[in-house]
Design a protein around this motif. Structure first.
Motif, PDB file in Angstrom:
ATOM      1  N   THR A  57       0.834  -1.207   0.000  1.00 55.36           N
ATOM      2  CA  THR A  57       0.000   0.000   0.000  1.00 55.36           C
ATOM      3  C   THR A  57       0.865   1.252   0.000  1.00 55.36           C
ATOM      4  O   THR A  57       0.546   2.249  -0.654  1.00 55.36           O
ATOM      5  N   HIS A  58       1.977   1.204   0.719  1.00 54.99           N
ATOM      6  CA  HIS A  58       2.905   2.342   0.753  1.00 54.99           C
ATOM      7  C   HIS A  58       3.448   2.644  -0.643  1.00 54.99           C
ATOM      8  O   HIS A  58       3.547   3.810  -1.055  1.00 54.99           O
ATOM      9  N   HIS A  59       3.806   1.591  -1.382  1.00 64.21           N
ATOM     10  CA  HIS A  59       4.417   1.788  -2.701  1.00 64.21           C
ATOM     11  C   HIS A  59       3.393   2.074  -3.790  1.00 64.21           C
ATOM     12  O   HIS A  59       3.672   2.840  -4.716  1.00 64.21           O
ATOM     13  N   PHE A  60       2.205   1.456  -3.697  1.00 63.03           N
ATOM     14  CA  PHE A  60       1.254   1.540  -4.808  1.00 63.03           C
ATOM     15  C   PHE A  60      -0.083   2.183  -4.445  1.00 63.03           C
ATOM     16  O   PHE A  60      -0.829   2.585  -5.335  1.00 63.03           O
ATOM     17  N   GLY A  61      -0.397   2.253  -3.156  1.00 57.17           N
ATOM     18  CA  GLY A  61      -1.622   2.918  -2.738  1.00 57.17           C
ATOM     19  C   GLY A  61      -2.829   2.002  -2.629  1.00 57.17           C
ATOM     20  O   GLY A  61      -3.597   2.102  -1.683  1.00 57.17           O
ATOM     21  N   SER A  62      -3.006   1.104  -3.597  1.00 58.26           N
ATOM     22  CA  SER A  62      -4.175   0.221  -3.581  1.00 58.26           C
ATOM     23  C   SER A  62      -3.949  -0.939  -4.536  1.00 58.26           C
ATOM     24  O   SER A  62      -3.026  -0.918  -5.368  1.00 58.26           O
ATOM     25  N   LYS A  63      -4.813  -1.953  -4.439  1.00 58.40           N
ATOM     26  CA  LYS A  63      -4.714  -3.092  -5.355  1.00 58.40           C
ATOM     27  C   LYS A  63      -4.987  -2.639  -6.786  1.00 58.40           C
ATOM     28  O   LYS A  63      -4.373  -3.141  -7.732  1.00 58.40           O
ATOM     29  N   GLN A  64      -5.892  -1.697  -6.951  1.00 57.61           N
ATOM     30  CA  GLN A  64      -6.209  -1.201  -8.287  1.00 57.61           C
ATOM     31  C   GLN A  64      -4.993  -0.537  -8.925  1.00 57.61           C
ATOM     32  O   GLN A  64      -4.672  -0.782 -10.093  1.00 57.61           O
ATOM     33  N   ARG A  65      -4.287   0.289  -8.151  1.00 59.41           N
ATOM     34  CA  ARG A  65      -3.101   0.952  -8.689  1.00 59.41           C
ATOM     35  C   ARG A  65      -1.971  -0.044  -8.913  1.00 59.41           C
ATOM     36  O   ARG A  65      -1.151   0.125  -9.825  1.00 59.41           O
ATOM     37  N   LEU A  66      -1.917  -1.092  -8.106  1.00 62.76           N
ATOM     38  CA  LEU A  66      -0.927  -2.145  -8.328  1.00 62.76           C
ATOM     39  C   LEU A  66      -1.207  -2.847  -9.655  1.00 62.76           C
ATOM     40  O   LEU A  66      -0.274  -3.137 -10.422  1.00 62.76           O
ATOM     41  N   LEU A  67      -2.465  -3.124  -9.937  1.00 64.20           N
ATOM     42  CA  LEU A  67      -2.828  -3.740 -11.208  1.00 64.20           C
ATOM     43  C   LEU A  67      -2.364  -2.872 -12.372  1.00 64.20           C
ATOM     44  O   LEU A  67      -1.779  -3.376 -13.345  1.00 64.20           O
ATOM     45  N   MET A  68      -2.601  -1.588 -12.293  1.00 65.99           N
ATOM     46  CA  MET A  68      -2.192  -0.698 -13.368  1.00 65.99           C
ATOM     47  C   MET A  68      -0.675  -0.665 -13.507  1.00 65.99           C
ATOM     48  O   MET A  68      -0.147  -0.577 -14.624  1.00 65.99           O
ATOM     49  N   ALA A  69       0.044  -0.772 -12.380  1.00 70.05           N
ATOM     50  CA  ALA A  69       1.507  -0.807 -12.431  1.00 70.05           C
ATOM     51  C   ALA A  69       1.986  -2.057 -13.154  1.00 70.05           C
ATOM     52  O   ALA A  69       2.958  -2.019 -13.917  1.00 70.05           O
ATOM     53  N   VAL A  70       1.306  -3.182 -12.927  1.00 73.10           N
ATOM     54  CA  VAL A  70       1.640  -4.427 -13.615  1.00 73.10           C
ATOM     55  C   VAL A  70       1.427  -4.269 -15.121  1.00 73.10           C
ATOM     56  O   VAL A  70       2.279  -4.639 -15.941  1.00 73.10           O
ATOM     57  N   LEU A  71       0.289  -3.722 -15.512  1.00 76.48           N
ATOM     58  CA  LEU A  71      -0.021  -3.544 -16.927  1.00 76.48           C
ATOM     59  C   LEU A  71       0.935  -2.561 -17.585  1.00 76.48           C
ATOM     60  O   LEU A  71       1.387  -2.770 -18.719  1.00 76.48           O
ATOM     61  N   GLU A  72       1.267  -1.483 -16.875  1.00 77.46           N
ATOM     62  CA  GLU A  72       2.185  -0.486 -17.421  1.00 77.46           C
ATOM     63  C   GLU A  72       3.594  -1.052 -17.563  1.00 77.46           C
ATOM     64  O   GLU A  72       4.298  -0.753 -18.537  1.00 77.46           O
ATOM     65  N   ALA A  73       4.014  -1.888 -16.611  1.00 77.39           N
ATOM     66  CA  ALA A  73       5.342  -2.505 -16.690  1.00 77.39           C
ATOM     67  C   ALA A  73       5.427  -3.400 -17.916  1.00 77.39           C
ATOM     68  O   ALA A  73       6.441  -3.429 -18.621  1.00 77.39           O
ATOM     69  N   ARG A  74       4.359  -4.132 -18.184  1.00 77.90           N
ATOM     70  CA  ARG A  74       4.324  -5.002 -19.354  1.00 77.90           C
ATOM     71  C   ARG A  74       4.377  -4.173 -20.626  1.00 77.90           C
ATOM     72  O   ARG A  74       5.088  -4.504 -21.582  1.00 77.90           O
ATOM     73  N   GLU A  75       3.650  -3.070 -20.645  1.00 75.65           N
ATOM     74  CA  GLU A  75       3.617  -2.205 -21.824  1.00 75.65           C
ATOM     75  C   GLU A  75       4.991  -1.597 -22.094  1.00 75.65           C
ATOM     76  O   GLU A  75       5.459  -1.561 -23.231  1.00 75.65           O
ATOM     77  N   GLU A  76       5.654  -1.143 -21.030  1.00 77.19           N
ATOM     78  CA  GLU A  76       6.982  -0.550 -21.181  1.00 77.19           C
ATOM     79  C   GLU A  76       7.980  -1.567 -21.719  1.00 77.19           C
ATOM     80  O   GLU A  76       8.826  -1.260 -22.564  1.00 77.19           O
ATOM     81  N   ARG A  77       7.873  -2.813 -21.232  1.00 72.02           N
ATOM     82  CA  ARG A  77       8.781  -3.869 -21.683  1.00 72.02           C
ATOM     83  C   ARG A  77       8.574  -4.140 -23.166  1.00 72.02           C
ATOM     84  O   ARG A  77       9.527  -4.324 -23.927  1.00 72.02           O
ATOM     85  N   THR A  78       7.319  -4.158 -23.589  1.00 68.32           N
ATOM     86  CA  THR A  78       7.017  -4.404 -24.993  1.00 68.32           C
ATOM     87  C   THR A  78       7.528  -3.277 -25.868  1.00 68.32           C
ATOM     88  O   THR A  78       8.100  -3.510 -26.939  1.00 68.32           O
ATOM     89  N   VAL A  79       7.335  -2.036 -25.423  1.00 70.81           N
ATOM     90  CA  VAL A  79       7.784  -0.878 -26.204  1.00 70.81           C
ATOM     91  C   VAL A  79       9.302  -0.877 -26.340  1.00 70.81           C
ATOM     92  O   VAL A  79       9.850  -0.587 -27.404  1.00 70.81           O
ATOM     93  N   ARG A  80      10.005  -1.235 -25.265  1.00 73.08           N
ATOM     94  CA  ARG A  80      11.471  -1.282 -25.326  1.00 73.08           C
ATOM     95  C   ARG A  80      11.934  -2.322 -26.338  1.00 73.08           C
ATOM     96  O   ARG A  80      12.930  -2.122 -27.042  1.00 73.08           O
ATOM     97  N   THR A  81      11.217  -3.438 -26.425  1.00 72.96           N
ATOM     98  CA  THR A  81      11.626  -4.522 -27.303  1.00 72.96           C
ATOM     99  C   THR A  81      11.151  -4.324 -28.725  1.00 72.96           C
ATOM    100  O   THR A  81      11.865  -4.622 -29.685  1.00 72.96           O
ATOM    101  N   PHE A  82       9.927  -3.790 -28.896  1.00 70.27           N
ATOM    102  CA  PHE A  82       9.330  -3.692 -30.225  1.00 70.27           C
ATOM    103  C   PHE A  82       8.904  -2.272 -30.565  1.00 70.27           C
ATOM    104  O   PHE A  82       7.984  -2.070 -31.349  1.00 70.27           O
TER     105      PHE A  82
END
Length: 228
Positions: A57-82
């Motif tokens: 909760t300290h790092h992400f605030g909520s489960k919802q924001r954690l979910l978005m962090a997961v999705l954004e991390a995946r998106e960033e990884r894809t953009v870096r590669t492709f």
């Protein structure tokens, strides 16, 4: 006036915090992929990450924001590669429909190296059909963005004279997404036994032959473009 020297967190603490965030994101991806977002708890994610729900909760605030962090991390990884798939990136895809489809296939192959992400997307895309789901907007915007990008690339190929007259780039873009997502679902439910890459390549090859003026396949040298 007395000046105060700003206090900065030592770089080692930044590194530790980044490492902890990464561990939490990886654990969340695991649980979201296994059980879906709705059935995952911060307590279970924290246990897997070797921390506490309070720290998450300290790092992400909520489960919802954690979910978005997961999705954004995946998106960033894809953009870096492709990232070269993007318009104006100067990458191999350019205005050539065959190069574009080869890049699309390469991205799909890359995704198979991260089965947890495919399982996550399979579960979330079903859950996110509910407008109240926290990932609903993300998926709606992502589908529109990807479809728009593919349609734009196909239109450039058409403008170059590669594609047959009467081709609707947006419809083709939607078809590519539908086939990709449908095969991903089947790949996930068969525990990876489905030949995803082979079947997707066959579809893109048939599509290339149907769309192009020269009627050649995905891996055949293109014929002379007929420019307007």
């Amino acid at each position: 006036m007395e000046q105060h020297t700003p206090r900065h967190r030592p770089s080692g603490q930044y590194a530790a915090a980044d490492s902890r965030r990464a561990a939490i994101i990886d654990a969340a991806l695991l649980f979201f992929a296994k059980a879906g977002y709705l059935n995952s708890s911060l307590a279970k994610i924290a246990e897997e990450a070797g921390t506490s729900a309070t720290v998450i909760t300290h790092h992400f605030g909520s489960k919802q924001r954690l979910l978005m962090a997961v999705l954004e991390a995946r998106e960033e990884r894809t953009v870096r590669t492709f990232g070269r798939l993007g318009p104006g990136s100067g990458g191999d895809s350019g205005d050539d429909v065959r190069a574009l489809f080869r890049e699309v296939l390469a991205l799909a192959s890359y995704n198979l190296t991260q089965p947890g992400l495919i399982q996550l997307y399979t579960k979330l895309s079903a859950e996110a059909g509910d407008p109240a789901h926290p990932a609903h907007t993300y998926f709606a915007e992502r589908y529109e963005r990807v479809a728009r990008h593919l349609a734009s690339a196909l239109q450039r190929s058409a403008d170059r004279g590669q594609l047959r007259a009467g081709i609707d780039p947006e419809s083709i873009a939607r078809e590519i997404l539908a086939v990709s997502d449908g095969l991903q679902v089947q790949w996930a439910v068969t525990d990876g036994r489905l030949d995803f890459v082979g079947m997707y390549r066959a579809h893109l090859d048939r599509l290339t032959r149907a769309l192009t003026v020269d009627g050649k396949g995905l891996d055949e040298p293109a014929g002379e473009e007929q420019r307007p």
